[in-house]
Design a protein around this motif. Sequence first.
Motif, PDB file in Angstrom:
ATOM      1  N   MET A  59      -9.340  -0.246  -7.187  1.00 11.91           N
ATOM      2  CA  MET A  59      -8.769  -0.785  -5.956  1.00 11.91           C
ATOM      3  C   MET A  59      -7.332  -0.316  -5.774  1.00 11.91           C
ATOM      4  N   HIS A  60      -6.584  -0.256  -6.877  1.00  5.98           N
ATOM      5  CA  HIS A  60      -5.202   0.230  -6.772  1.00  5.98           C
ATOM      6  C   HIS A  60      -5.180   1.679  -6.312  1.00  5.98           C
ATOM      7  N   ARG A  61      -6.047   2.501  -6.867  1.00  5.46           N
ATOM      8  CA  ARG A  61      -6.060   3.911  -6.479  1.00  5.46           C
ATOM      9  C   ARG A  61      -6.365   4.060  -4.997  1.00  5.46           C
ATOM     10  N   SER A  62      -7.255   3.229  -4.486  1.00  8.70           N
ATOM     11  CA  SER A  62      -7.594   3.288  -3.068  1.00  8.70           C
ATOM     12  C   SER A  62      -6.395   2.913  -2.200  1.00  8.70           C
ATOM     13  N   ARG A  63      -5.716   1.815  -2.557  1.00 10.43           N
ATOM     14  CA  ARG A  63      -4.546   1.386  -1.776  1.00 10.43           C
ATOM     15  C   ARG A  63      -3.415   2.398  -1.884  1.00 10.43           C
ATOM     16  N   ALA A  64      -3.195   2.900  -3.096  1.00 10.41           N
ATOM     17  CA  ALA A  64      -2.107   3.857  -3.304  1.00 10.41           C
ATOM     18  C   ALA A  64      -2.349   5.134  -2.507  1.00 10.41           C
ATOM     19  N   HIS A  65      -3.585   5.594  -2.496  1.00  7.11           N
ATOM     20  CA  HIS A  65      -3.914   6.799  -1.739  1.00  7.11           C
ATOM     21  C   HIS A  65      -3.624   6.591  -0.255  1.00  7.11           C
ATOM     22  N   ALA A  66      -4.014   5.438   0.273  1.00  5.58           N
ATOM     23  CA  ALA A  66      -3.760   5.140   1.686  1.00  5.58           C
ATOM     24  C   ALA A  66      -2.263   5.090   1.976  1.00  5.58           C
ATOM     25  N   ASP A  67      -1.496   4.475   1.085  1.00  4.52           N
ATOM     26  CA  ASP A  67      -0.044   4.404   1.268  1.00  4.52           C
ATOM     27  C   ASP A  67       0.574   5.800   1.288  1.00  4.52           C
ATOM     28  N   HIS A  68       0.125   6.654   0.384  1.00  2.00           N
ATOM     29  CA  HIS A  68       0.702   7.996   0.316  1.00  2.00           C
ATOM     30  C   HIS A  68       0.358   8.812   1.565  1.00  2.00           C
ATOM     31  N   LEU A  69      -0.831   8.623   2.092  1.00  2.70           N
ATOM     32  CA  LEU A  69      -1.179   9.292   3.348  1.00  2.70           C
ATOM     33  C   LEU A  69      -0.280   8.805   4.485  1.00  2.70           C
ATOM     34  N   ASP A  70      -0.018   7.493   4.524  1.00  2.52           N
ATOM     35  CA  ASP A  70       0.871   6.941   5.550  1.00  2.52           C
ATOM     36  C   ASP A  70       2.280   7.519   5.422  1.00  2.52           C
ATOM     37  N   MET A  71       2.743   7.657   4.183  1.00  2.00           N
ATOM     38  CA  MET A  71       4.086   8.210   3.975  1.00  2.00           C
ATOM     39  C   MET A  71       4.168   9.659   4.434  1.00  2.00           C
ATOM     40  N   ILE A  72       3.132  10.430   4.152  1.00  2.00           N
ATOM     41  CA  ILE A  72       3.129  11.825   4.592  1.00  2.00           C
ATOM     42  C   ILE A  72       3.141  11.914   6.113  1.00  2.00           C
ATOM     43  N   GLU A  73       2.356  11.078   6.766  1.00  2.00           N
ATOM     44  CA  GLU A  73       2.326  11.096   8.230  1.00  2.00           C
ATOM     45  C   GLU A  73       3.693  10.756   8.806  1.00  2.00           C
ATOM     46  N   ALA A  74       4.349   9.751   8.233  1.00  2.00           N
ATOM     47  CA  ALA A  74       5.679   9.370   8.704  1.00  2.00           C
ATOM     48  C   ALA A  74       6.685  10.481   8.439  1.00  2.00           C
ATOM     49  N   PHE A  75       6.574  11.110   7.282  1.00  2.00           N
ATOM     50  CA  PHE A  75       7.491  12.197   6.933  1.00  2.00           C
ATOM     51  C   PHE A  75       7.294  13.375   7.884  1.00  2.00           C
TER      52      PHE A  75
ATOM     53  N   ASN B 130       1.398  -5.981  -9.049  1.00  2.00           N
ATOM     54  CA  ASN B 130       0.287  -5.182  -9.579  1.00  2.00           C
ATOM     55  C   ASN B 130       0.394  -5.005 -11.092  1.00  2.00           C
ATOM     56  N   TYR B 131       1.590  -4.644 -11.561  1.00  2.00           N
ATOM     57  CA  TYR B 131       1.769  -4.384 -12.989  1.00  2.00           C
ATOM     58  C   TYR B 131       1.702  -5.669 -13.805  1.00  2.00           C
ATOM     59  N   VAL B 132       2.356  -6.723 -13.314  1.00  2.00           N
ATOM     60  CA  VAL B 132       2.324  -7.992 -14.047  1.00  2.00           C
ATOM     61  C   VAL B 132       0.894  -8.526 -14.097  1.00  2.00           C
ATOM     62  N   GLY B 133       0.172  -8.405 -12.985  1.00  2.00           N
ATOM     63  CA  GLY B 133      -1.217  -8.844 -12.967  1.00  2.00           C
ATOM     64  C   GLY B 133      -2.072  -8.076 -13.954  1.00  2.00           C
ATOM     65  N   ALA B 134      -1.851  -6.763 -14.025  1.00  2.00           N
ATOM     66  CA  ALA B 134      -2.616  -5.943 -14.966  1.00  2.00           C
ATOM     67  C   ALA B 134      -2.297  -6.317 -16.407  1.00  2.00           C
ATOM     68  N   LEU B 135      -1.030  -6.604 -16.686  1.00  2.00           N
ATOM     69  CA  LEU B 135      -0.653  -7.022 -18.038  1.00  2.00           C
ATOM     70  C   LEU B 135      -1.313  -8.347 -18.408  1.00  2.00           C
ATOM     71  N   LYS B 136      -1.368  -9.266 -17.459  1.00  2.00           N
ATOM     72  CA  LYS B 136      -1.999 -10.560 -17.733  1.00  2.00           C
ATOM     73  C   LYS B 136      -3.486 -10.384 -18.018  1.00  2.00           C
ATOM     74  N   GLU B 137      -4.121  -9.490 -17.288  1.00  2.00           N
ATOM     75  CA  GLU B 137      -5.553  -9.264 -17.493  1.00  2.00           C
ATOM     76  C   GLU B 137      -5.849  -8.709 -18.882  1.00  2.00           C
ATOM     77  N   THR B 138      -4.919  -7.900 -19.387  1.00  2.00           N
ATOM     78  CA  THR B 138      -5.120  -7.321 -20.717  1.00  2.00           C
ATOM     79  C   THR B 138      -4.601  -8.234 -21.823  1.00  2.00           C
ATOM     80  N   GLY B 139      -3.948  -9.335 -21.416  1.00  2.00           N
ATOM     81  CA  GLY B 139      -3.387 -10.244 -22.408  1.00  2.00           C
ATOM     82  C   GLY B 139      -2.134  -9.715 -23.050  1.00  2.00           C
ATOM     83  N   SER B 140      -1.490  -8.714 -22.396  1.00  2.00           N
ATOM     84  CA  SER B 140      -0.321  -8.074 -22.989  1.00  2.00           C
ATOM     85  C   SER B 140       0.991  -8.609 -22.463  1.00  2.00           C
ATOM     86  N   VAL B 141       0.950  -9.446 -21.427  1.00  2.00           N
ATOM     87  CA  VAL B 141       2.194  -9.926 -20.857  1.00  2.00           C
ATOM     88  C   VAL B 141       2.873 -10.880 -21.821  1.00  2.00           C
TER      89      VAL B 141
END
Length: 220
Positions: free
Chosen positions: A170-186, A208-219
């Motif tokens: 899900m992160h990769r999908s959102r990140a890809h969309a954000d990067h496309l938006d940034m390129i269009e704006a640029f 995102n990062y804190v949530g991922a750490l909690k899921e792995t029990g590493s936070v």
Amino acid sequence: MDRPKSLAVLVAERLREAIVSTELQLGQALSEEQIAATMNVSRTPVREALTMLQLQGLIDIKPQRGSFVFKPDAEDIAALVAYRHILEMAAAPLALSVAPEATLRDLAASVAMMEAARAEDHPLDFARADSLFHQAFFTHCGNRYLSEAYGIASGRLAALRAHLAAPLTMHRSRAHADHLDMIEAFRAVDRKRLLAVLGRHILAMTDNYVGALKETGSVR
């Protein structure tokens, strides 16, 4: 003529890649003796390499306990994201003004790499492409002090992308969309839109990062 790299630099580069590629895990204990044996060097360049990586924030050296791959807590992540936000929100509009064509070329190449990584389900390749995308703003901003300041944190950011963000579809999908938006704006020279998308994209990394750490029990 470039001087050959010292053993310490070569060891540091290899360890950095091992951290960023997830070969070494966040918080993992490191053995100087084992590293020296694996890389066929003495322990002296290994110690020097660990000190270099400590300065980059990738290694924690704890007296009487040893050396460990860094493992951030929620406060560390929030501070790192805030630091990145300040720098990148300054670098991106500078790149748009100073070197728009070169920056756009690098941004587009990075997104093409992301798309290939998504198609082949290669999370680490996606993380590398993500890092290259954001590095482009600093490469072309025309301000070496901004670039150097980003370099202080770039290793930790690359490691967090690889360990915590890229494995999540899900992160990769959102990140890809954000990067496309940034390129269009640029491409449209829309500074306001570029900064709005970029700012939202960066600040979302804290949760995102804190949530991922909690899921792995590493936070911590």
